[in-house]
Design a protein around this motif. Structure first.
Motif, mmCIF file in Angstrom:
data_model
loop_
_atom_site.group_PDB
_atom_site.id
_atom_site.type_symbol
_atom_site.label_atom_id
_atom_site.label_comp_id
_atom_site.label_asym_id
_atom_site.label_seq_id
_atom_site.Cartn_x
_atom_site.Cartn_y
_atom_site.Cartn_z
ATOM 1 N N UNK A 22 0.894 -1.218 0.034
ATOM 2 C CA UNK A 22 0.057 0.051 -0.067
ATOM 3 C C UNK A 22 0.905 1.363 -0.028
ATOM 4 N N UNK A 23 2.170 1.055 -0.068
ATOM 5 C CA UNK A 23 2.982 2.347 -0.067
ATOM 6 C C UNK A 23 3.532 2.509 -1.426
ATOM 7 N N UNK A 24 3.452 3.785 -2.069
ATOM 8 C CA UNK A 24 4.023 4.134 -3.423
ATOM 9 C C UNK A 24 5.268 4.636 -3.190
ATOM 10 N N UNK A 25 6.297 3.759 -3.666
ATOM 11 C CA UNK A 25 7.716 4.344 -3.483
ATOM 12 C C UNK A 25 8.129 5.082 -4.824
ATOM 13 N N UNK A 26 9.077 6.198 -4.505
ATOM 14 C CA UNK A 26 9.825 6.714 -5.760
ATOM 15 C C UNK A 26 11.099 6.614 -5.788
#
Length: 442
Positions: free
Chosen positions: A204-208
């Motif tokens: 559920x975490x959008x990493x960049x």
């Protein structure tokens, strides 16, 4: 006959007595001279030096920790009067109006106009440098080159430290995805390929993959591009292909799927938060000073040198030095120069380097102790994060910040869309030139 003989004897005795007295006096005088205190050990005349700096809200405690305590230790005869800059009412013009002229001004390179040149406080140190046989070759050449540009071949200030742009990264994100950490000496192309592997959503975490302080990247750009033509005070963003190259290079990172920006997260403050607060950005370009001022031990970070263009390997950004200046009206220029000279000495530079301020000197032994007194630097690559070579500094003008603000606005429009790069650069020139004219009319 007896009387005459007695007279002669008495005369001889008197002469002998006088000669003995003179001899004793001479010897005593020599002894007294031998007991005189050597000039070097004589107490020095007390002197007060007032120091003003240009960074908002730096307090006296911070100044004493960084500079003042060591100055007092070296020069016990000097009383320091620190004048903080707190905004309105404490700008240099306010101090001049109040009769509180500083003897010394210290300022980062971007504050030279605001703090020194606009109020016409510049003083060329060239004669003091010659008088004291002060060696300018000890410094990083780019730092002295910058001064000579500003002072028409002279020297207004001496550099006591410098900063540069570097590439930080979050080790936890790289570990999470099983990727190798960034390395010193990477090119922008290599960094781009690495960034593409880091834009993922997991748990559920959008990493960049990548972020940067874009304003700083344009200000001290590695291509040594000048923002404003000093001969006509016009923006130079379309004068050659250089700024187009920067726009193309940096914008591609934000075109990677998952690394796009929006109106909500395009600001510098939000881009920084994504790296050091939210901890979802894997790599971030910022100044070296953030290592000790902000990141500290709040996250599992490390750092490498700023990526370079393939045709100029190892060349970083232009340096970001801090200079100490003598205010022209000061009546204590010799003592001020003595103090400033000490701040550039190997002794002080080694102390400052251990505290996390990068040296202005070309001395590998001093660079090797960078950050040694900072516990959370242990095991990190901080000693190697500075470039093999700084980019050559470009001449400054008082309108650079105005022009660069216009450039930054147009770059944001390229990132968010739908503006193309060529149009954005033309619009940046037009907007900057209008604002420069407005500034000149004030």
């Amino acid at each position: 006959m007896v009387a005459k003989e007695g007279y002669r004897n008495g005369k001889r005795a008197l002469v002998l007595l006088v000669m003995t007295a003179l001899l004793l006096a001479a010897c005593t005088g020599k002894e007294d001279q031998g007991k005189q205190e050597p000039e070097a050990n004589k107490p020095k005349e007390p002197v007060e030096l007032s120091i003003w700096q240009t960074v908002l809200n730096v307090n006296e405690e911070q100044f004493m920790q960084e500079y003042g305590s060591k100055i007092k230790e070296k020069f016990p005869e000097v009383t320091l009067r620190f004048i903080p800059y707190k905004g309105k009412g404490s700008a240099i013009q306010d101090l001049i109006a109040a009769g509180q002229m500083p003897d010394i001004i210290y300022a980062s390179v971007g504050h030279i106009f605001f703090g020194v040149l606009d109020p016409q406080l510049q003083f060329d140190m060239t004669e003091l440098i010659k008088k004291n046989q002060f060696d300018l070759t000890r410094f990083d050449p780019a730092l002295i080159e910058r001064q000579k540009q500003m002072a028409n071949g002279g020297v207004y200030g001496l550099p006591t430290s410098m900063d540069t742009l570097v590439l930080y990264y979050n080790k936890d994100i790289f570990d999470k995805f099983g990727l190798s950490y960034p390395k010193n000496g990477m090119t922008w192309d290599e960094t781009y390929e690495l960034a593409k592997k880091l834009n993922r959503t997991e748990g559920g975490v959008a990493y960049r993959g990548f972020g940067m302080a874009t304003g700083a990247m344009f200000t001290v750009n590695p291509l040594s591009l000048q923002s404003v033509d000093p001969s006509g005070d016009k923006a130079r963003f379309t004068a050659d292909e250089g700024f187009k190259k920067l726009f193309e290079n940096f914008s591609r990172f934000y075109n990677i799927p998952g690394n796009e920006v929006t109106q909500q997260n395009i600001t510098l403050a939000k881009q920084r938060e994504l790296f050091d607060k939210d901890k979802v950005t894997a790599m971030f370009v910022n100044t070296g000073a953030f290592a000790s001022s902000t990141y500290k031990d709040t996250m599992n970070w490390d750092v490498v040198s700023l990526p370079s263009f393939g045709e100029t390997p190892g060349v970083g950004s232009q340096p970001i030095p801090t200079y100490f200046y003598i205010a022209n009206p000061s009546k204590k220029k010799d003592k001020a120069f003595e103090v400033i000279s000490y701040l550039t000495s190997n002794e002080f530079q080694q102390y400052a380097a251990k505290q996390g301020r990068f040296t202005s000197l070309n001395d590998r032994s001093i660079r090797s102790v960078y950050g040694d007194d900072i516990p959370y630097f242990k095991g990190k690559n901080v000693k190697s994060m500075f470039p093999v070579k700084n980019a050559s500094p470009t001449p400054l003008t008082k309108y650079d910040s105005v022009a660069l603000a216009s450039l930054g606005t147009q770059f944001d429009q390229v990132l968010i869309g739908p503006k193309d790069i060529n149009t954005a650069l033309r619009d940046a020139v037009e907007d900057a030139n209008k604002k420069i004219e407005t500034e000149k009319g004030k």
